[in-house]
Design an enzyme around this catalytic site. Structure first.
Site, short mmCIF file in Angstrom:
data_model
loop_
_atom_site.label_atom_id
_atom_site.label_comp_id
_atom_site.label_asym_id
_atom_site.label_seq_id
_atom_site.Cartn_x
_atom_site.Cartn_y
_atom_site.Cartn_z
N ASP A 154 2.53 -6.54 -6.83
CA ASP A 154 3.70 -6.39 -5.98
C ASP A 154 3.37 -5.53 -4.76
OD1 ASP A 154 6.23 -6.27 -4.98
OD2 ASP A 154 7.06 -5.01 -6.57
N ASP A 356 6.06 -10.00 1.88
CA ASP A 356 6.29 -9.56 0.51
C ASP A 356 5.67 -10.56 -0.47
OD1 ASP A 356 7.33 -8.10 -1.63
OD2 ASP A 356 9.23 -9.19 -1.61
#
Ligand SMILES: *[C@@H]1O[C@H](CO)[C@@H](O)[C@H](O)[C@H]1NC(C)=O
Ligand SMILES: *[C@@H]1O[C@H](CO)[C@@H](O)[C@H](O)[C@H]1NC(C)=O
Length: 478
Positions: A154, A356
């Site tokens: 992440d 992202d």
């Protein structure tokens, strides 16, 4: 029948191209359109090991989709429920909402009642970023002897953590055996009084706790998932040649949420405690990844610059003041079918932008999305439409076609010029009868523009954090 005449239309076009002079005609088409085999839109049931460029690098980890056929290799435990496309897209919206509340002034301050507890340590919880379900895992080695753990990676968070025995409060079901610190000779607690412990505040958004002088972390994600446990040091092994002693991570004793069988999380954000910073002396704050285009193929996560042969197009990275973990980017325009859309520059400058790894679908300012949708639909009128799929409102029914032709889509990144998306980054297929334009509009032009993971697929995406730039190169994995 309408569909038959569409097919004939397509065939006639191809045929007339062949008559006119194949080379010229093919080139014209290839510049503006992708031809896609409809059967290739759906993942296959077996894992195809693609020989990616990353495989040759010593600092490369294999990357697979969390729920793909490549993620369950060698695993014979109880089955972990696969989310539906509607689940994935709903969770994706929840992640986007949490990013917006973190990054904009709409942020809700989380106080009193929202606390998470663990033994004598009470941690005030800041509402975190939803993990989402449409993301990727990489496998690392932890401890001595080394245990393999698959972690969700992440770029939007910093702390790396894994579930740990004895699971004092709770552990959710994971694929690999849960890490047991007492079985490792290199494990050590971090003391509450150390400076590393106090760094947790910025990495997790929560003040650390203390339990019999051991530092306690707590991290909460936007979907009410969380992990609480001991902040500890352990040997982290990334590859056969690269290991790091005293890597600081969370040894989770109370873990809940939708982590889909992964053992925890690998934080690639910009905080001091992220793996990027903790390995900075060896890798110089440089990492890259390639996200595979299908749950049945593999990509890579590579630390360090290595001898990357890829010709990268670079755009500057920026810092987002409210969301220091995130990698800020600037998008300046979009093209469809080889033509740049006329979208006012202010549409992009009014929205902060980030890249992202955990958001699935790219979110655009509504003005930009409307222009993209309109231009995309024009050459697609020959195909029958299908109902919307959750947040995706432009869908087609390709069930009677063996191949289709879709307009190319390109993004203009500041300084990098145009990055032409792979066909997998343009359409999201629930089934051959519901294949949707893989972009969505934000609710407001000032919401965060998020460049999501569907659009990043098959690209080498290189984060040169030292030089604050981000590079893209096409066709780095399948
Ligand atoms: C770490 O701290 C916890 C809580 O005090 C303790 O139970 C555990 O034994 C410690 N582990 C090591 C290796 O010191
Ligand atoms: C797609 O088209 C097929 C063939 O015309 C039809 O049977 C099916 O119901 C359609 N599905 C959707 C979701 O529109």
């Amino acid at each position: 029948m309408a569909t038959t005449s569409h097919q004939y239309g397509l065939r006639l076009f191809v045929l007339s191209c062949a008559l006119v002079g194949s080379v010229l005609c093919k080139d014209l088409q290839a510049d503006t359109h992708h031809t896609i085999e409809v059967s290739s839109l759906l993942p296959s049931a077996s894992c195809k090991h693609s020989a990616t460029k990353g495989d040759a690098k010593t600092s490369s980890l294999k990357v697979v989709h969390k729920f793909g056929s490549c993620a369950s290799l060698g695993w014979s435990g109880p089955s972990i429920k696969q989310p539906t496309h509607a689940d994935i897209l709903r969770e994706d919206q929840s992640r986007v909402n949490s990013i917006n509340s973190r990054l904009t002034s709409k942020a809700a301050s989380v106080a009193g009642p929202n606390r998470v507890r663990q033994s004598d340590a009470s941690i005030p919880a800041r509402s975190g970023i939803t993990v989402g379900t449409g993301n990727y895992v990489a496998t690392v080695g932890l401890g001595t002897p080394k245990r393999e753990l698959s972690l969700i990676f992440d770029t939007g968070s910093d702390l790396t953590w894994t579930q740990c025995r004895p699971c004092a409060k709770y552990c959710y079901q994971q694929k690999e055996p849960i890490f047991n610190p007492t079985a490792s000779t290199s494990y050590g607690n971090i003391s509450c009084t150390s400076s590393a412990c106090s760094q947790l505040s910025s990495a997790t958004g929560n003040k650390p706790g203390c339990s019999s002088s051991a530092c306690v972390y707590g991290i909460q994600y936007g979907d009410k998932s969380y992990s609480i446990g001991f902040f500890a040091k352990e040997k982290l092994t990334l590859t056969s040649t690269d290991a790091f002693d005293n890597f600081m991570f969370g040894c989770g004793q109370d873990n809940r949420g939708l982590f889909g069988g992964a053992a925890g999380l690998l934080g690639l954000g910009r905080d001091k405690l992220s793996i990027v910073e903790q390995t900075a002396t060896k890798y110089g704050r440089y990492f890259s990844y390639c996200l595979p285009s299908s749950p049945s193929s593999t990509g890579h996560l590579t630390f360090g610059k290595g001898t990357s042969a890829a010709t990268l197009k670079f755009t500057p990275l920026s810092t987002i003041s409210e969301g220091a973990s995130f990698y800020g980017i600037t998008i300046q325009g979009i093209s469809v079918g080889g033509k740049k859309l006329s979208i006012p520059a202010s549409t992009f400058s009014n929205a902060p932008g980030i890249i992202d790894s955990g958001t699935v679908i790219t979110r655009l300012p509504p003005t930009a999305y409307a222009a993209l949708k309109k231009a995309f639909m024009e050459p697609m009128t020959k195909y029958p439409t299908a109902p919307p799929l959750s947040i995706l409102d432009t869908c087609y029914n390709f069930s009677t076609y063996s191949s289709v032709s879709i307009p190319k889509v390109g993004f203009y990144f500041s300084g990098a010029g145009e990055v032409d998306l792979d066909s997998n980054g343009i359409m999201y297929a629930a089934s051959t009868s519901q294949v949707c334009l893989a972009f969505a509009a934000n609710s407001d032009d000032t919401d965060v523009l998020i460049y999501g993971n569907v659009q990043q697929q098959t690209f080498e995406v290189a984060y040169d954090v030292g030089a604050m730039k981000l590079g893209f190169a096409p066709n780095a994995c399948a």
